[in-house]
Motif scaffolding. Structure first.
Motif, PDB file in Angstrom:
ATOM      1  N   LEU C  21       0.836  -1.214   0.000  1.00 13.75           N
ATOM      2  CA  LEU C  21       0.000   0.000   0.000  1.00 13.75           C
ATOM      3  C   LEU C  21       0.860   1.249   0.000  1.00 13.75           C
ATOM      4  N   ARG C  22       1.897   1.218   0.797  1.00 17.69           N
ATOM      5  CA  ARG C  22       2.804   2.355   0.873  1.00 17.69           C
ATOM      6  C   ARG C  22       3.440   2.613  -0.498  1.00 17.69           C
ATOM      7  N   VAL C  23       3.864   1.549  -1.126  1.00 19.82           N
ATOM      8  CA  VAL C  23       4.476   1.666  -2.456  1.00 19.82           C
ATOM      9  C   VAL C  23       3.454   2.210  -3.459  1.00 19.82           C
ATOM     10  N   TYR C  24       2.227   1.691  -3.370  1.00 20.64           N
ATOM     11  CA  TYR C  24       1.168   2.118  -4.291  1.00 20.64           C
ATOM     12  C   TYR C  24       0.904   3.621  -4.149  1.00 20.64           C
ATOM     13  N   ILE C  25       0.750   4.043  -2.898  1.00 21.41           N
ATOM     14  CA  ILE C  25       0.453   5.458  -2.649  1.00 21.41           C
ATOM     15  C   ILE C  25       1.605   6.334  -3.137  1.00 21.41           C
ATOM     16  N   ALA C  26       2.823   5.891  -2.882  1.00 23.24           N
ATOM     17  CA  ALA C  26       4.000   6.671  -3.307  1.00 23.24           C
ATOM     18  C   ALA C  26       4.055   6.773  -4.830  1.00 23.24           C
ATOM     19  N   PHE C  27       3.854   5.636  -5.495  1.00 23.38           N
ATOM     20  CA  PHE C  27       3.899   5.635  -6.962  1.00 23.38           C
ATOM     21  C   PHE C  27       2.803   6.529  -7.525  1.00 23.38           C
ATOM     22  N   GLN C  28       1.634   6.408  -6.950  1.00 28.09           N
ATOM     23  CA  GLN C  28       0.494   7.202  -7.417  1.00 28.09           C
ATOM     24  C   GLN C  28       0.783   8.688  -7.231  1.00 28.09           C
ATOM     25  N   ASP C  29       1.328   9.018  -6.065  1.00 25.08           N
ATOM     26  CA  ASP C  29       1.658  10.414  -5.778  1.00 25.08           C
ATOM     27  C   ASP C  29       2.657  10.947  -6.800  1.00 25.08           C
ATOM     28  N   TYR C  30       3.650  10.135  -7.129  1.00 26.73           N
ATOM     29  CA  TYR C  30       4.656  10.574  -8.110  1.00 26.73           C
ATOM     30  C   TYR C  30       3.995  10.809  -9.467  1.00 26.73           C
ATOM     31  N   LEU C  31       3.092   9.921  -9.832  1.00 25.46           N
ATOM     32  CA  LEU C  31       2.396  10.056 -11.121  1.00 25.46           C
ATOM     33  C   LEU C  31       1.630  11.373 -11.166  1.00 25.46           C
ATOM     34  N   PHE C  32       0.889  11.658 -10.125  1.00 21.02           N
ATOM     35  CA  PHE C  32       0.106  12.885 -10.056  1.00 21.02           C
ATOM     36  C   PHE C  32       1.028  14.099 -10.065  1.00 21.02           C
TER      37      PHE C  32
END
Lengths: 156, 32, 200
Positions: C21-32
């Protein structure tokens, strides 16, 4: 190893993401800007992809460092390797601490039992010898009493 | 939920040894 | 319906799901974040072009379109990655026992067996205590015997002393000597009587 699989899986994810978000797709979405500034569009896209990849890889490295994942993966690989000949499911916590802690206590209890048995054996042996001395002592006292009685009677 | 899982798992890993130490101390004190 | 993966958590110190989840949120944040930067760069560039017909609203629509597309693929790809990580990497196979749990298979004692072991220990302790008490009692008696023997031997020594005195004075057998002495005394008495009668 797990570390390798982890890296490969993340790299594959990135690869496919980049493939999905292709330049063609980017241009299709930003058509109006592309028509105005085609070269800049390319440059922006390249920067976007490069930065996204770098950020994602950096994040993964941070996660690995924070959680000591490399070390953990290596340990786990070793543990799994050692259990490779075993087919049946291993023990798992029952959810009842009282039961699970029993086995932790058993080795100490067994050691303690051996110790007590040894001490008891030694004590019994020692007491047996002392008891023999006591019995001999009693016999000797009885003997002395008889001798004294005999002398006393003779004098009387 | 996550905190609970981590706490439970940590206790499962660490507490048996701690309990053993206390049990041994108790037994030794009883013997004395 | 949710596998809490507690055994994996016991090993890693964190739940695999939380890690993912942490990785997902981080990746998503970077994308945004990157999309925001892209949009920002474009808007800045458009600002610098006089008489530009492209509005920020249009750029925003383009960004949303591209982001929606990327997010969709991102989620699909991430779901696959999550599955692989949870099954192959952040997973402890069913046949594997962690080192801290080795005792569970070395000493699988049931409640009854454990109780029996504890009972045996208690019994052994009681027996040891009994033996210690017995030892105390035996040693106390030995001490007492020592004192009693000494007294009795002293008494015997007295008798021996008396007999030695008699022997030193020529009476090896006191009973015989005493009988002889009595006899001699009687004889002397008889002789004295005789002498007295004759002198009368």
């Amino acid at each position: 190893g797990r570390a390798q699989v982890f890296t490969t899986v993340v790299d594959t994810f990135l690869e496919k993401l980049v493939a999905a978000g292709s330049y063609q797709r980017f241009v299709n979405c930003y058509r109006c800007f592309y028509k105005l500034q085609p070269q800049l569009t390319r440059s922006i896209y390249d920067q976007f992809i490069s930065q996204l990849q770098a950020s994602i890889k950096e994040e993964i490295q941070e996660v690995k460092n924070e959680g000591n994942l490399e070390g953990l993966f290596s340990s786990l690989d070793k543990i799994v390797e050692e259990a490779k000949d075993r087919e049946e499911p291993a023990w798992r916590p029952s959810g009842i601490p009282e039961e699970d802690v029993r086995s932790t206590m058993v080795p100490y209890f067994l050691k303690h039992r051996s110790y007590l048995r040894r001490v008891l054996r030694e004590k019994e042996e020692e007491n047996r010898k002392v008891a023999e001395s006591v019995l001999m002592g009693r016999d000797r006292i009885a003997e002395l009493q008889q001798l004294i009685q005999a002398r006393q009677q003779a004098w009387q | 939920f996550d905190e609970l899982i981590v706490e439970t798992a940590t206790r499962r890993k660490q507490w048996p040894k701690k309990i053993l130490v206390h049990a041994i101390q108790t037994m030794k004190a009883e013997q004395e | 319906s949710v596998d809490p993966m507690t055994y994996e958590t016991q090993f890693f110190g964190f739940t695999p799901q939380t890690c993912i989840l942490r990785v997902y949120i981080a990746f998503q944040d970077y994308l945004f974040e990157m999309m925001q930067v892209v949009e920002g760069v474009m808007l800045k560039k458009l600002d610098g072009i006089p008489g530009c017909k492209i509005s920020p609203f249009q750029i925003r629509k383009c960004t949303e379109k591209f982001l929606l597309f990327m997010k969709e693929h991102f989620d699909k790809l991430f779901a696959k990655m999550e599955e692989v990580l949870l099954q192959l990497v952040l997973n402890i196979p069913k046949n594997v026992l962690l080192p801290e749990d080795k005792v569970q298979e070395q000493y699988p004692y049931s409640k009854e067996e454990f109780q029996a072991l504890q009972d045996e220990l208690q019994q052994l302790q009681q027996q040891c205590r009994a033996e210690a008490a017995a030892e105390q009692a035996l040693r106390a008696e030995l001490e007492e015997q020592k004192a009693v023997k000494a007294e009795l031997e002293k008494i015997l020594q007295c008798f021996d002393g008396l007999e030695n005195i008699c022997r030193e004075h020529g009476a090896s057998n006191f009973k015989e000597s005493f009988a002889l002495l009595t006899q001699s005394s009687r004889k002397l008495q008889d002789v004295l009587k005789d002498v007295e009668e004759k002198s009368k």
